[in-house]
Scaffold this active site. Structure first.
Site: not given
Length: 604
Positions: A2, A599
Site C-alpha cells: 500500500c 516491493k
C-alpha cells in the site's frame, strides 16, 4: 504494501496525488483512490479497482483543490472493491482517512463503539474513521478525537486524515508502518516514502512510532499522543529525478540489472579509501568481533543473500553464522549463544517481520546491524548500527541489485572484522581488486543478454515448472534464481542442492522438464554436478547450464567470467536474473509489477 500520499498548500493537489501514486505503484496494490478539497465541505472522493490509469480515467478536469490525500490499497481486510478502496469517510462524511497497516482490534472497536453505524465496506480502515467521527459527534475536536482513537487502536498503521470543515490541515500519525513528511515552500506533504515526493521536494522529516503530526502548508507540528511537543530536524534526501526514472529502458528491472556494475564500484568507493584500506565503521567491526555467533535475519531475496554470504563470513571472521527467516523468528526465536550479534538484511529497511525480530533483540540487549538500501528507514533507525547499500532506488518488485549489493556489503564487513582479528584469509583477500573484477564480470554477462534471451525462448516460454540445481554456493544462488523466476514469470520453480535430487526430487523430472544447472567452485564439485545433469537428462529433462569460466565445456550454454570464490554468488546470479526477465517478457507479463506481490512487505 500500500501507499499513502498527501499534500496541503499552494499546489494542484490532484496532479501531485496522481504523480505520487504512480511513483508508489512498485509497492503493490489492487485499488486506488484520492480525496481532494479546496473549500470547506466541497471535497471530491474518487476510487477505482485496478491500475492507477483506471483511477486517472475517472478523474474529471473539475476535480481540483489545494489539499488532498491519496492511497493505493493492497487487500488485507475485505476484497478488492471500490467500497473497500481508500480513502474512507466517516458516518457524516465530514472526515476522510487513508491508512496503511493492520488494525488488530478492529472487531472490538466495532462492537464497543460503533453500534448502529452503517459501514459500506469490510475494512478495518473504515472502522477507524467511523471511530474518530463518533468522537467528533460526541463533542470533541477533530484533533482530540484523533488522539483518543489513537489510544484505542492497536496494531500497525500510518494514518492521514482530513476534516472537510477545515481543509487546511492534514492530521498524520504512525505506528510500525512507514510514513514521511515532505517540506516545501508554501506547501507540505506526507507520503509512505520519499520517491513519491521527490518531484516536489528533497527536504524530509521522519515520524517515529506513536507520534502525531498536524500538517499545514507552512508548519509540521510533531507531538506524542498526549500532546507533548517533539523536536524533529529535517534532512535532505540523496535522490533526484533521474534515480527514479526508467530512462530508455522498457522496465525498471532491466535498468536495475544493468546498474549492478556501477553499484559494485559505488560500494568500493564507500567502504574503501583511495589506497584500498577499508573504511567500515570501527564500532561495527568491534561489535561483530565481540560476538561468538552471527545471526542473519531476513526474508525473500535478502534471506538468499544471507545464505550466499554465510561461508564467506565464517571463513573471513572465524565466527559461526546462523540464518533465520524473520517471520519465523519473530514468534519462535531459538536458543541464542552467549554473545549473539544480529544482522538484519532488508532492501527497504521496513520489512515488518524483520522489525519484529529487531524489537525483541533490542529488548534483550542484543547488538544489531541493519544492512539496507534506504537511509532513515525504520530498521536503520532502530538497530544499533547501520550499513547502507548505496544501490540507488530499486523500484521493480523483483530485487536484483540489492541482492548483489548485500553480498558485497557483507564482504566488506567480513574482511574488516577478519583483518581486525588478524585472520590470514582476510589479510590476503584483496577485496577492492576482486570486487572490481566482479564488476567487469557482470558487464561481460550483460553483453550476452541476446544469447540468454534466445535460450529462454526455447526452454521456458511455455513451461509450467522448472528446477534450478547447484552445489555449495551455487545451491544458494539456485534458491535466489528460482525465487526470481517464479516471482515474475509465474513458472513453478524450485532451487535444489544437486546432490539431493536422488533423495526425492528426481521423481518430478519428466520429458521436457526444464532444469537449469549452476556450476562454479572446484573441478570436483563441477564433476558431481555434471553427473546430476546426466541423471536428469537421461529422464528427458531439457537442461540449460550456467558455468564459470575454467570449468566450462563446449556444450555449455552460458559462461560466466571467473571471479574470486568468495564473490562467485554475485557473478553467477546475473544470468539467472536475465533468464527470469526474459521468461516474464516472453510470456507477456508485467515484469516490474508481478501479481499479488509488493516491493516492501510492511505488514506481518
Amino acid at each position: 504494501m500500500c501507499g499513502i500520499v498527501g499534500v496541503v498548500g499552494n499546489r494542484n493537489a490532484t496532479d501531485i496525488l496522481m504523480q505520487g501514486l504512480e511513483k508508489l505503484e512498485y509497492r503493490g496494490y489492487d485499488s486506488a483512490g484520492i480525496y481532494v478539497i479546496n473549500q470547506p465541505e466541497n471535497g471530491r472522493l474518487i476510487k477505482s479497482v485496478g491500475r492507477i490509469a483506471d483511477l486517472r480515467a475517472k478523474i474529471g478536469i473539475d476535480v481540483a483543490g489545494s489539499t488532498g490525500i491519496g492511497h493505493t490499497r493492497w487487500a488485507t481486510h475485505g476484497q478488492a472493491t471500490e467500497e473497500n478502496a481508500h480513502p474512507h469517510a466517516s458516518a457524516t462524511g465530514r472526515l476522510v482517512l487513508v491508512h496503511n497497516g493492520v488494525i488488530e482490534n478492529y472487531l472490538q472497536i466495532k462492537e464497543n463503539y460503533l453500534a448502529g453505524h452503517n459501514l459500506k465496506g469490510e475494512t478495518d480502515t473504515e472502522i477507524a474513521v467511523h471511530l474518530i467521527g463518533q468522537f467528533v459527534t460526541d463533542g470533541l475536536s477533530v484533533l482530540e478525537s484523533f488522539k483518543k482513537a489513537l489510544h484505542i487502536i492497536e496494531g500497525s498503521y500510518a494514518f492521514a486524515l482530513i476534516d472537510s470543515q477545515n481543509p487546511d490541515i492534514i492530521y498524520v500519525a504512525k505506528n510500525k508502518s512507514p510514513l514521511l513528511i515532505g517540506l516545501g515552500e508554501g506547501y507540505n506533504m506526507v507520503c509512505s516514502d520519499a520517491m513519491a515526493m521527490i518531484r516536489e521536494t528533497n527536504q524530509f522529516m521522519e515520524i517515529h512510532d506513536k507520534e502525531l503530526v498536524v500538517l499545514t502548508k507552512d508548519t509540521a507540528q510533531v507531538s506524542d499522543y498526549d500532546g507533548n511537543p517533539v523536536e524533529r530536524q529535517a534532512y535532505t534526501a540523496e535522490l533526484d529525478l533521474s534515480d527514479i526514472g526508467k530512462g530508455t529502458y522498457p522496465y525498471y528491472m532491466l535498468k536495475e540489472i544493468d546498474e549492478q556494475p556501477t553499484v559494485m564500484r559505488k560500494l568500493i568507493s564507500t567502504y574503501a579509501n583511495e589506497n584500498g584500506k577499508l573504511t567500515v565503521d570501527p564500532a561495527i567491526v568491534k561489535s561483530v568481533q565481540e560476538a561468538d555467533r552471527i545471526y542473519i535475519l531476513a526474508a525473500g531475496t535478502s534471506y538468499n543473500a544471507g545464505f550466499a554470504s554465510k561461508s564467506m563470513i565464517e571463513t573471513l571472521t572465524d565466527t559461526p553464522v546462523e540464518l533465520g527467516i524473520a517471520s519465523e523468528w519473530g514468534y519462535n526465536m531459538p536458543l541464542l549463544s552467549k554473545k549473539p550479534m544480529f544482522i538484519l538484511l532488508s532492501q527497504s529497511g521496513e520489512t515488518a517481520d524483520s522489525r519484529q525480530v529487531l524489537v525483541k533483540a533490542n529488548a534483550m540487549g542484543v547488538p544489531s546491524l541493519t544492512i539496507t538500501n534506504v537511509p532513515g528507514s525504520t530498521l536503520s533507525r532502530e538497530a544499533t548500527y547501520t550499513m547502507l547499500l548505496h544501490a540507488g532506488p530499486e523500484i521493480a518488485v523483483a530485487s536484483t541489485k540489492a541482492y548483489t549489493a548485500q553480498i558485497a556489503a557483507l564482504a566488506f564487513l567480513s574482511k574488516a572484522v577478519g583483518e581486525a582479528n588478524g585472520k590470514k584469509e582476510a589479510l590476503e583477500f584483496d577485496l577492492v581488486h576482486e570486487l572490481s573484477i566482479v564488476a567487469q564480470s557482470i558487464e561481460a554477462s550483460l553483453s550476452e543478454r541476446e544469447v540468454i534471451e534466445k535460450k529462454v525462448a526455447n526452454l521456458l516460454a511455455t513451461s509450467r515448472n522448472a528446477f534450478y540445481i547447484g552445489r555449495g554456493n551455487d545451491y544458494y544462488v539456485a534458491m535466489e534464481a528460482s525465487l526470481k523466476l517464479k516471482e515474475i514469470s509465474y513458472i513453478q520453480c524450485e532451487g535444489f542442492a544437486a546432490g539431493e535430487l536422488k533423495h526425492g526430487t528426481i521423481s518430478l523430472i519428466e520429458e521436457g522438464t526444464p532444469v537449469l544447472a549452476l556450476i562454479s567452485s572446484s573441478e570436483t564439485v563441477a564433476a558431481h554436478t555434471r553427473g546430476n545433469i546426466q541423471e536428469v537428462a537421461a529422464r528427458g529433462a531439457n537442461v540449460l547450464t550456467v558455468v564459470e569460466e575454467g570449468l566450462n565445456k563446449e556444450e555449455d550454454d552460458v559462461v560466466v567470467n571467473q571471479v574470486h570464490p568468495y564473490l562467485s554468488s554475485i557473478s553467477m546470479v546475473i544470468p539467472t536474473q536475465l533468464i527470469a526477465y526474459y521468461a516474464s517478457l516472453q510470456r507477456g507479463l508485467d515484469v516490474d509489477k508481478p501479481r499479488n506481490l509488493a516491493k516492501a512487505v510492511t505488514v506481518e
